[in-house]
Design a protein around this motif. Structure first.
Motif, short mmCIF file in Angstrom:
data_model
loop_
_atom_site.label_atom_id
_atom_site.label_comp_id
_atom_site.label_asym_id
_atom_site.label_seq_id
_atom_site.Cartn_x
_atom_site.Cartn_y
_atom_site.Cartn_z
N GLY A 82 0.83 -1.21 0.00
CA GLY A 82 0.00 0.00 0.00
C GLY A 82 0.86 1.26 0.00
N VAL A 83 1.89 1.28 0.86
CA VAL A 83 2.80 2.44 0.95
C VAL A 83 3.51 2.62 -0.40
CG1 VAL A 83 4.92 3.27 2.04
CG2 VAL A 83 3.13 2.22 3.45
N HIS A 84 4.00 1.49 -0.94
CA HIS A 84 4.77 1.48 -2.20
C HIS A 84 3.93 1.99 -3.38
CE1 HIS A 84 7.58 -0.14 -5.19
NE2 HIS A 84 6.62 -0.89 -5.70
N VAL A 85 2.70 1.48 -3.50
CA VAL A 85 1.84 1.88 -4.62
C VAL A 85 1.42 3.34 -4.43
CG1 VAL A 85 -0.35 1.44 -5.81
CG2 VAL A 85 1.07 -0.48 -5.07
N GLY A 86 1.14 3.71 -3.16
CA GLY A 86 0.80 5.12 -2.87
C GLY A 86 1.93 6.03 -3.30
N ALA A 87 3.19 5.65 -2.99
CA ALA A 87 4.35 6.47 -3.36
C ALA A 87 4.46 6.57 -4.89
CB ALA A 87 5.62 5.87 -2.78
N ALA A 88 4.25 5.42 -5.57
CA ALA A 88 4.35 5.43 -7.05
C ALA A 88 3.31 6.39 -7.64
CB ALA A 88 4.16 4.02 -7.59
N LEU A 89 2.08 6.34 -7.10
CA LEU A 89 1.03 7.21 -7.64
C LEU A 89 1.29 8.68 -7.27
CD1 LEU A 89 -2.09 4.94 -6.97
CD2 LEU A 89 -0.78 5.24 -9.09
N PHE A 90 1.88 8.91 -6.09
CA PHE A 90 2.25 10.27 -5.67
C PHE A 90 3.27 10.86 -6.66
CE2 PHE A 90 4.46 13.38 -2.92
CZ PHE A 90 3.36 14.11 -2.49
N HIS A 91 4.26 10.03 -7.02
CA HIS A 91 5.26 10.49 -7.99
C HIS A 91 4.60 10.82 -9.33
CE1 HIS A 91 9.14 10.10 -6.02
NE2 HIS A 91 8.69 9.02 -5.41
N ARG A 92 3.68 9.93 -9.74
CA ARG A 92 3.08 10.08 -11.08
C ARG A 92 2.15 11.29 -11.14
NH1 ARG A 92 1.20 11.35 -14.84
NH2 ARG A 92 0.41 10.31 -16.71
N PHE A 93 1.27 11.43 -10.12
CA PHE A 93 0.19 12.42 -10.24
C PHE A 93 0.41 13.71 -9.46
CE2 PHE A 93 -1.88 8.36 -11.31
CZ PHE A 93 -2.25 8.68 -12.61
N VAL A 94 1.26 13.69 -8.41
CA VAL A 94 1.48 14.91 -7.63
C VAL A 94 2.83 15.53 -8.01
CG1 VAL A 94 1.61 15.93 -5.32
CG2 VAL A 94 0.04 14.02 -5.77
N LEU A 95 3.91 14.74 -7.86
CA LEU A 95 5.24 15.29 -8.20
C LEU A 95 5.42 15.34 -9.73
CD1 LEU A 95 7.40 13.44 -5.52
CD2 LEU A 95 6.42 15.73 -5.39
N LYS A 96 4.66 14.53 -10.43
CA LYS A 96 4.72 14.45 -11.91
C LYS A 96 6.15 14.27 -12.42
CE LYS A 96 0.46 16.93 -13.13
NZ LYS A 96 -0.25 17.32 -11.97
N ASP A 97 6.93 13.40 -11.71
CA ASP A 97 8.28 13.09 -12.18
C ASP A 97 8.27 11.75 -12.92
OD1 ASP A 97 8.20 11.12 -10.24
OD2 ASP A 97 9.33 12.25 -8.76
N LYS A 98 9.47 11.20 -13.19
CA LYS A 98 9.54 10.02 -14.06
C LYS A 98 9.78 8.73 -13.30
CE LYS A 98 10.60 12.14 -18.37
NZ LYS A 98 11.57 12.54 -19.37
N VAL A 99 9.53 8.72 -11.97
CA VAL A 99 9.82 7.52 -11.18
C VAL A 99 9.00 6.32 -11.67
CG1 VAL A 99 9.59 6.48 -8.90
CG2 VAL A 99 10.73 8.68 -9.15
N LEU A 100 7.70 6.52 -11.95
CA LEU A 100 6.87 5.38 -12.37
C LEU A 100 7.39 4.79 -13.68
CD1 LEU A 100 4.45 3.57 -11.88
CD2 LEU A 100 2.99 5.25 -12.98
N GLN A 101 7.88 5.65 -14.57
CA GLN A 101 8.40 5.15 -15.86
C GLN A 101 9.64 4.28 -15.71
OE1 GLN A 101 7.10 9.08 -16.90
NE2 GLN A 101 8.11 8.71 -18.87
#
Ligand code: HEM
Ligand code: HEM
Length: 179
Positions: free
Chosen positions: A156-175
């Motif tokens: 849950g923490v991990h997926v939350g962090a991935a979505l935070f990067h994608r939609f809030v920080l809008k960086d390239k971590v998910l990619q």
């Protein structure tokens, strides 16, 4: 070739990405089966959904063995996060690996203590981790269930962090893991 095997500067290589996503599918299926299968008692036989739990579980053990070997022989892409976040991210990944190894091993030990024979993909027999009737193996069944919850919290923490990067920080971590 190198993009398949090696992790790049910005993304994980194809093998690392395939391992990540196939293990995600196996873990998701494993939780669904675990929550729907009948309760396991002293005389329960490993049939039906319980047999599925064992089959998916052994596939997970095999996939994690490959993944750990791959991980220690292939350096991940360099971190892009500030030092504190980088430490949090690395620690979460380490704990995910630890739980993905410990939870299946405890389940395997519990299955051994029940005298259940298990195989990888119906072919390669898994040796018993503890003797049939082992009280330690029996107790490991409870720890298995409890640690599965800890694994779920980490996910849950991990997926939350991935979505935070994608939609809030809008960086390239998910990619890095989707390619
Ligand atoms: C990441 C992998 C796994 C997850 C997330 C997982 C999850 C779970 C959960 C949540 C339960 C508790 C079900 C309940 O009481 O309602 C359970 C029970 C059980 N699992 Fe797993 N499991 C995994 C891998 C395995 C493996 C590899 C094996 C054996 C080879 C296994 C064997 C068992 C057994 C025997 C039980 C019954 C334990 C008892 O009630 O004493 N599991 N599992
Ligand atoms: C069962 C669920 C999951 C598990 C157990 C899991 C586990 C892991 C692990 C252990 C790593 C570290 C890889 C390494 O360095 O070797 C990782 C990386 C990553 N995962 Fe997952 N993951 C899961 C689901 C997801 C999902 C659903 C997403 C996206 C929404 C995701 C996004 C990522 C990203 C972006 C990375 C790379 C992070 C970075 O480069 O710092 N994961 N995952």
């Amino acid at each position: 070739m190198s993009a398949i095997k090696q992790n790049g500067d910005e993304t994980y290589g194809l093998v690392a990405r395939l391992l990540h996503w196939s293990i995600v599918v196996l873990v998701a299926a494993q939780f669904v089966v675990a929550w729907t299968m009948p309760d396991v008692h002293r005389d329960t036989q490993p049939v039906g959904l319980i047999a599925w739990h064992l089959a998916i579980g052994t596939a997970l053990i095999a996939a994690m063995a490959v993944r750990v070997v791959w991980r220690v022989t292939h350096r991940p892409p360099p971190g892009t996060l500030p030092p504190l976040l980088d430490t949090v991210s690395r620690s979460t990944h380490f704990l995910l690996y630890a739980a993905l190894i410990a939870v299946p091993l405890l389940g395997w030990a519990n299955a051994s203590s029940r005298g259940w024979k298990d195989t990888v993909f119906g072919a390669l027999p898994l040796p018993a981790l503890v003797p049939t009737g082992s009280t330690a193996g029996h107790a490991m069944g409870d720890i298995h269930g409890t640690l599965a919850w800890a694994l779920l919290v980490l996910i849950g923490v991990h997926v939350g962090a991935a979505l935070f990067h994608r939609f809030v920080l809008k960086d390239k971590v998910l990619q890095r893991i989707t390619g």
